[in-house]
Write a protein that holds these residues in place. Structure first.
Motif, mmCIF file in Angstrom:
data_model
loop_
_atom_site.group_PDB
_atom_site.id
_atom_site.type_symbol
_atom_site.label_atom_id
_atom_site.label_comp_id
_atom_site.label_asym_id
_atom_site.label_seq_id
_atom_site.Cartn_x
_atom_site.Cartn_y
_atom_site.Cartn_z
ATOM 1 N N ALA A 61 6.697 -31.882 29.470
ATOM 2 C CA ALA A 61 5.636 -31.491 30.527
ATOM 3 C C ALA A 61 6.511 -31.647 31.910
ATOM 4 C CB ALA A 61 4.747 -32.651 30.610
ATOM 5 N N LEU A 62 7.542 -32.441 32.279
ATOM 6 C CA LEU A 62 8.206 -32.583 33.429
ATOM 7 C C LEU A 62 8.812 -31.195 33.958
ATOM 8 C CD1 LEU A 62 9.384 -34.411 35.604
ATOM 9 C CD2 LEU A 62 11.245 -34.893 34.100
ATOM 10 N N PRO A 63 9.417 -30.589 33.267
ATOM 11 C CA PRO A 63 10.050 -29.327 33.666
ATOM 12 C C PRO A 63 9.033 -28.258 34.133
ATOM 13 C CG PRO A 63 11.276 -29.896 31.758
ATOM 14 C CD PRO A 63 10.045 -30.694 31.852
ATOM 15 N N PHE A 64 8.007 -28.117 33.501
ATOM 16 C CA PHE A 64 6.827 -27.297 33.820
ATOM 17 C C PHE A 64 6.182 -27.705 34.924
ATOM 18 C CE2 PHE A 64 2.188 -26.559 33.915
ATOM 19 C CZ PHE A 64 2.122 -25.325 33.689
ATOM 20 N N LEU A 65 6.005 -29.047 35.260
ATOM 21 C CA LEU A 65 5.204 -29.634 36.459
ATOM 22 C C LEU A 65 6.134 -29.594 37.690
ATOM 23 C CD1 LEU A 65 3.415 -32.791 34.971
ATOM 24 C CD2 LEU A 65 2.413 -30.680 35.591
ATOM 25 N N LEU A 66 7.509 -29.631 37.558
ATOM 26 C CA LEU A 66 8.439 -29.385 38.660
ATOM 27 C C LEU A 66 8.601 -28.084 39.026
ATOM 28 C CD1 LEU A 66 11.385 -31.868 37.621
ATOM 29 C CD2 LEU A 66 9.583 -32.330 39.592
ATOM 30 N N THR A 67 8.504 -27.077 38.162
ATOM 31 C CA THR A 67 8.654 -25.925 38.573
ATOM 32 C C THR A 67 7.287 -25.222 39.242
ATOM 33 O OG1 THR A 67 8.154 -25.007 36.302
ATOM 34 C CG2 THR A 67 10.432 -25.223 36.873
ATOM 35 N N LYS A 68 6.373 -25.717 38.819
ATOM 36 C CA LYS A 68 4.869 -25.319 39.346
ATOM 37 C C LYS A 68 4.675 -25.704 40.744
ATOM 38 C CE LYS A 68 0.026 -26.368 38.585
ATOM 39 N NZ LYS A 68 -0.349 -24.848 38.379
ATOM 40 N N VAL A 69 5.401 -26.744 41.222
ATOM 41 C CA VAL A 69 5.482 -27.174 42.607
ATOM 42 C C VAL A 69 6.680 -26.431 43.450
ATOM 43 C CG1 VAL A 69 4.072 -28.985 42.159
ATOM 44 C CG2 VAL A 69 6.524 -29.351 42.343
ATOM 45 N N MET B 155 0.499 -31.830 25.948
ATOM 46 C CA MET B 155 -0.565 -30.947 25.958
ATOM 47 C C MET B 155 -1.505 -31.041 27.043
ATOM 48 S SD MET B 155 -0.613 -30.199 21.840
ATOM 49 C CE MET B 155 -2.154 -29.193 22.246
ATOM 50 N N VAL B 156 -1.955 -32.481 27.125
ATOM 51 C CA VAL B 156 -2.909 -32.786 27.874
ATOM 52 C C VAL B 156 -2.759 -32.738 29.524
ATOM 53 C CG1 VAL B 156 -4.332 -34.968 28.863
ATOM 54 C CG2 VAL B 156 -4.125 -34.691 26.241
ATOM 55 N N CYS B 157 -1.271 -33.179 29.670
ATOM 56 C CA CYS B 157 -1.044 -32.878 31.144
ATOM 57 C C CYS B 157 -0.674 -31.534 31.761
ATOM 58 C CB CYS B 157 0.736 -33.615 31.122
ATOM 59 S SG CYS B 157 0.455 -35.197 31.468
ATOM 60 N N LEU B 158 -0.383 -30.545 30.477
ATOM 61 C CA LEU B 158 -0.189 -29.189 30.861
ATOM 62 C C LEU B 158 -1.519 -28.531 31.016
ATOM 63 C CD1 LEU B 158 2.867 -28.313 28.530
ATOM 64 C CD2 LEU B 158 2.804 -28.782 30.933
ATOM 65 N N GLU B 159 -2.368 -28.890 30.331
ATOM 66 C CA GLU B 159 -3.730 -28.381 30.294
ATOM 67 C C GLU B 159 -4.555 -28.731 31.580
ATOM 68 O OE1 GLU B 159 -5.330 -26.119 28.295
ATOM 69 O OE2 GLU B 159 -3.900 -25.776 27.063
ATOM 70 N N LEU B 160 -4.337 -30.187 32.067
ATOM 71 C CA LEU B 160 -5.133 -30.552 33.279
ATOM 72 C C LEU B 160 -4.387 -29.932 34.435
ATOM 73 C CD1 LEU B 160 -5.527 -34.329 32.392
ATOM 74 C CD2 LEU B 160 -7.320 -32.673 32.511
ATOM 75 N N ALA B 161 -3.094 -29.653 34.414
ATOM 76 C CA ALA B 161 -2.375 -29.360 35.561
ATOM 77 C C ALA B 161 -2.793 -27.856 35.840
ATOM 78 C CB ALA B 161 -0.870 -29.494 35.478
ATOM 79 N N GLU B 162 -3.178 -27.281 34.926
ATOM 80 C CA GLU B 162 -3.721 -25.693 35.130
ATOM 81 C C GLU B 162 -5.062 -25.651 35.889
ATOM 82 O OE1 GLU B 162 -2.112 -22.513 34.186
ATOM 83 O OE2 GLU B 162 -0.572 -23.942 34.827
ATOM 84 N N LYS B 163 -5.876 -26.831 35.780
ATOM 85 C CA LYS B 163 -7.179 -26.717 35.955
ATOM 86 C C LYS B 163 -7.376 -27.928 37.256
ATOM 87 C CE LYS B 163 -8.507 -25.504 31.534
ATOM 88 N NZ LYS B 163 -9.432 -25.879 30.419
ATOM 89 N N PHE B 164 -6.894 -28.883 37.520
ATOM 90 C CA PHE B 164 -6.910 -29.933 38.456
ATOM 91 C C PHE B 164 -5.615 -29.932 39.175
ATOM 92 C CE2 PHE B 164 -9.795 -30.503 34.924
ATOM 93 C CZ PHE B 164 -10.968 -30.730 35.270
ATOM 94 N N SER B 165 -5.860 -31.206 40.217
ATOM 95 C CA SER B 165 -4.680 -31.573 41.098
ATOM 96 C C SER B 165 -4.014 -32.709 40.261
ATOM 97 C CB SER B 165 -5.417 -32.196 42.290
ATOM 98 O OG SER B 165 -6.058 -33.560 41.973
#
Length: 410
Positions: free
Chosen positions: A29-37, A152-162
């Motif tokens: 999840a870390l690489p996905f969240l970092l690139t997302k911001v 999976m939980v982190c990635l799903e939540l990151a797409e819909k919530f803060s």
């Protein structure tokens, strides 16, 4: 503590869930969240390398969980500290706070590695030999399954919530499994006082590691025989096998997590029936055979799918065999069990690192077939002589009890 009074093997193994949640988050999840911001990929790679580094050097501070407080207390403290660090990091994730984010995640990763060492040392003190394999299998299933679930939980939540919502949910997921520790027998009081964290622990560990059985264990864990390092590179091979990105994501993500978790459970049961050294090496030989088959079969999507899944199934068996063998070598009543388990983990993680590098060189010069052949051939060349070494000096029938306890609590 008799076996009849212990919790079921699956419940004891599930206490590894906090480790899986945090480790899985940092890997997936870390690489996905970092690139997302808006963090660039090169900076993401640097942050990931720093955050995951405790898996290699944490053994230097692992002796702390062998002294002073009980291992249950250390486990609870480290699990809660890790969850709070990761949650706080997510709460503050932004490009302008990247340094703070990295430091907090580094602390969280170190804490969860210490949690794993404390838990392993605690389990080594009460598990009978007949349960070490099954518990190890379920522990690795919890580690792999927890990692997949948390990611999976982190990635799903990151797409819909803060990210603040992601932080709160993740902390809650990490807190709840800590309650499972209540099902384990109370650990013995440490034989060493906090003042001997550097002198007593390392001296006893050094004396124990000079034993023939433990030297053979280090030889197995430091070798490329069963480090199954190619699992770190499969997600980058989809294009070589003409596999669409969506299939690559599912195969190397949920598919590998499920198959390796099932492999861990099967491996855990086998580890209570056969010589664990043989099982560890044969699992590596099986994975190497899958790598060779992938390398020389037609480069098609089906080859990628079934080859990667089969390789990960062998990896799951190897993980369970490693954990069971490490617990066997440490034995019951070892005052420095967590320290030695940390050394074993550092050994196998070191093997994974240099084999990942070697596999990468194989790809650079000879492409996909070079990567898979390097991975397989180095594993097979190491495993063959080690099979003889296991036969001659690693007999499970022997009681591999650890060094004598030191009563001093200075």
């Amino acid at each position: 503590m008799t076996k009849s009074r212990l919790a079921p093997a699956w419940l004891i193994g599930m206490t590894m869930l906090p480790f899986g949640l945090v480790a899985g988050f940092t890997v997936t999840a870390l690489p996905f969240l970092l690139t997302k911001v808006g963090i660039s990929v090169d900076r993401v790679a640097g942050v990931s390398a720093v955050v995951m580094s405790p898996t290699f050097w944490a053994f230097l501070v692992t002796p702390i969980v062998d002294v002073g407080l009980t291992r249950r207390t250390w486990a609870v403290l480290m699990a809660l500290l890790s969850a709070c660090c990761v949650g706080t990091a997510l709460w503050n994730l932004s490009p302008v706070k990247l340094e703070l984010f990295t430091v907090l995640l580094l602390a969280g990763e170190l804490a969860i590695v210490l949690y794993g060492s404390a838990l392993g040392g605690w389990q080594a003190g009460f598990l009978p030999d007949s349960m070490r394999g099954k518990v190890s299998g379920w522990s690795n299933a919890a580690n792999l399954g927890g990692g997949a679930l948390g990611s999976m939980v982190c990635l799903e939540l990151a797409e819909k919530f803060s990210l603040k919502v992601v932080a709160l949910v993740f902390v809650s997921l990490c807190f709840l499994p800590v309650l499972l520790l209540l099902a384990l027998p109370s650990p013995a009081k440490p034989a060493l006082g906090i003042g001997r964290v550097l002198t007593g622990t390392w001296r006893l560990a050094w004396e124990a590691c000079r034993r023939r059985e433990w030297l053979i264990g280090f030889a197995l864990f430091l070798s490329p025989a069963s480090c199954v390092a190619a699992i770190n590179l499969f997600s980058g091979l989809g294009k070589d096998y003409h596999t669409d990105p969506q299939r690559v994501i599912w195969v190397t993500g949920a598919g590998c997590a499920i198959v390796s978790a099932l492999g861990s459970i099967v491996g855990g049961f086998l580890a209570d029936c056969v010589n664990r050294g043989y099982l560890y090496l044969l699992a590596g030989i099986g994975a190497a055979s899958c790598a060779l088959a992938m390398g020389f079969c037609p480069h098609a999507s089906s080859t990628f799918t079934w080859g990667v899944l089969a390789y990960n199934g062998g990896a799951g068996i190897a993980y369970a065999a490693f954990s069971a063998l490490a617990l066997q070598l440490v034995g019951n009543g070892n005052p420095v069990a967590s320290t030695v388990l940390g050394l074993f983990a550092a050994a196998t993680n070191g093997a994974i690192v240099y084999m990942t590098w070697a596999d990468g060189l194989g790809y650079r010069f000879f492409g996909t077939r070079g990567l898979l052949c390097v991975d397989a051939c180095m594993s097979l060349l190491a495993a063959i002589p080690l099979l003889w070494l296991v036969r001659s000096g690693l007999r499970r029938a022997k009681s591999l009890a650890a060094v004598p306890k030191q009563p001093s609590t200075n």
